[in-house]
Design an enzyme around this catalytic site. Sequence first.
Site, mmCIF file in Angstrom:
data_model
loop_
_atom_site.group_PDB
_atom_site.id
_atom_site.type_symbol
_atom_site.label_atom_id
_atom_site.label_comp_id
_atom_site.label_asym_id
_atom_site.label_seq_id
_atom_site.Cartn_x
_atom_site.Cartn_y
_atom_site.Cartn_z
ATOM 1 N N LYS A 1 0.726 -1.184 -0.117
ATOM 2 C CA LYS A 1 -0.001 0.008 -0.071
ATOM 3 C C LYS A 1 0.817 1.020 0.016
ATOM 4 O O LYS A 1 2.055 1.370 0.487
ATOM 5 C CB LYS A 1 -0.889 0.116 1.172
ATOM 6 N N HIS B 1 1.573 6.503 2.954
ATOM 7 C CA HIS B 1 0.812 7.773 3.293
ATOM 8 C C HIS B 1 1.513 8.941 4.238
ATOM 9 O O HIS B 1 2.372 8.409 4.718
ATOM 10 C CB HIS B 1 -0.566 7.441 3.088
ATOM 11 N N HIS C 1 1.988 7.719 7.687
ATOM 12 C CA HIS C 1 3.045 6.881 7.947
ATOM 13 C C HIS C 1 4.445 7.734 7.945
ATOM 14 O O HIS C 1 5.425 7.630 8.591
ATOM 15 C CB HIS C 1 3.386 5.901 6.982
#
Length: 569
Positions: free
Chosen positions: A127, A130, A133
Amino acid sequence: MAQVYRKLVSEKLARICGTNVQIPMTALQFTYQRATRTPELSMLAQYLGQGFDQKSFDRSAECIVKDDEHLATVTTEERSGKKWVKLSLEKMKLIQTVLERKPLQEEYDTATSKTMIVEFSSPNIAKPFHAGHLRSTILGNFLSNLNEFLGNRVLRLNYLGDWGTQFGYLALGVQLKGLSPKDIHQDPIKCLYDAYVHAYEAARNSPNMHEHAMNIFARMENGTADDLDQWQEYRAYTVKELEELYRRLGVYFTSYEWESQYGVNKIAHVLETLKQRGLLIDQTDGRKVVQLQQRKIPIVKSDGSGMYLLRDIAALMDRYNRFEFHKCIYVVENGQNDHFASLSEIAHLLCLPYAAGVEHVKFGRIHGMSTRKGKVVFLKDILHEAQQLVQEKQRESPYTKTNAADDPSVCDILGTSAVIINDLKQRRMKDYNFDWSKILRMEGDSGIKLQYTHCRLASLLHAQSSAEDIMSIQCDGSSLVEPEALDLVCQLANFKPVCYQAQEAAEACILVTYLFRLCKSINLAIKTLPVKQESEAKKRQQRILLFSRAKLVLHTGMKLLGLRPLEEM
């Protein structure tokens, strides 16, 4: 530096107050008073303990400074409704104490040091990395660096999400798209994320697809899925790509750990422990919940698969068995507050002896993190764009050295520094808007300003002396009596107290704000205390010694924040 004054004042005030006063490092504040041309050490009177009495203090004040080479006078004053103790300091001893060549870092002491686990970053494999994070990564890295610097043993854990129903979707997406290992290897995270999105969209149109994904994960959790080997490869691809990103951010980990470590066998032990304590309740639909004080929390789904909280409980118990930590800190956004409150409450209900050490360091969100064209992308694209924008600005600046503007690694470090400091200068609980114009400004308070000041010091010291020359200089404070020199000395003395304040509050912005003040003091001192143009050799040497110590403190502070200090830009 500050430790000398902390010990000295604690001992003297203990005698006056009649109690064993241990003034915390966080209480110390060094300032230079230009009106009286005097360096001062201030602290709130509340830190003197219950034994503080104004009358007895006033009678004993002379005893504090009598025959003391560090202290000149001591007074108290009211400020904003609070009582302060102010100690005027002997200039020469302050300069000598601050500029002596002692290491800044605290030594590890088995008697007083603590073992701390800091879990941070922790993205899901396959994933996008983003904005949440990003904040977790750079804040967790800072807290790890800082606690290590202050003498603790720190274990940096990256607990990657590789488990849960969504990974059934990922495996399904790989099948539906017919992806080969070669396809995935070329751009792992993007390729796997696209596979996940493809399967999710397919499931929206076909309930059978959702059932298929659930079944894949159920088999994986029981260790019977055919594609567990491929799963290991997906994880390896992800870590390889993440490590390049972490390198750019100045981040490293003691260990990469995985949700999948806590499979059926380990969670069975947790469930049995909860059951024995009378905390586990079976629901009619097959779910299992834990009764907390205010609510019931599900930890096992109706299909029998464990939930994230259950794996976190198993991980917490496993980590204590392995590391015997004093603190286990989770650096995760504020949206997960209920989850970690539940984890902490369950740890207390289980009477785990380390339950009090569970700490959630939470933070707000970044809004609008995108490229200049408004496209939300992977973090590596944000860092790449920051690098390009810095390169453009460097080429436009008349002060940039040509080779630095054309060096991609220099521009990458500057761009990354700008992104990191733009985040860390915010209070961590504050949401903020991602604004390219503010992040990359060359003037004002920014990551680029810190790098510029460090380079300016490096250039000055390189031009005037070698490291060997600096080591041979003996401190003589009589040649550093200018207000700008004494102001810089006081700023340097504040470094360690500021580090302890940042540790206590888990706030990087405290150190960032200090470094901005330090840079202002350094640049003013460079302007008013010339080295090359100074004809008197003794003054020249003492200024070199002062700027050398300033560079060390700035360099150390930047490293704590996760920056890679440049010598030239």
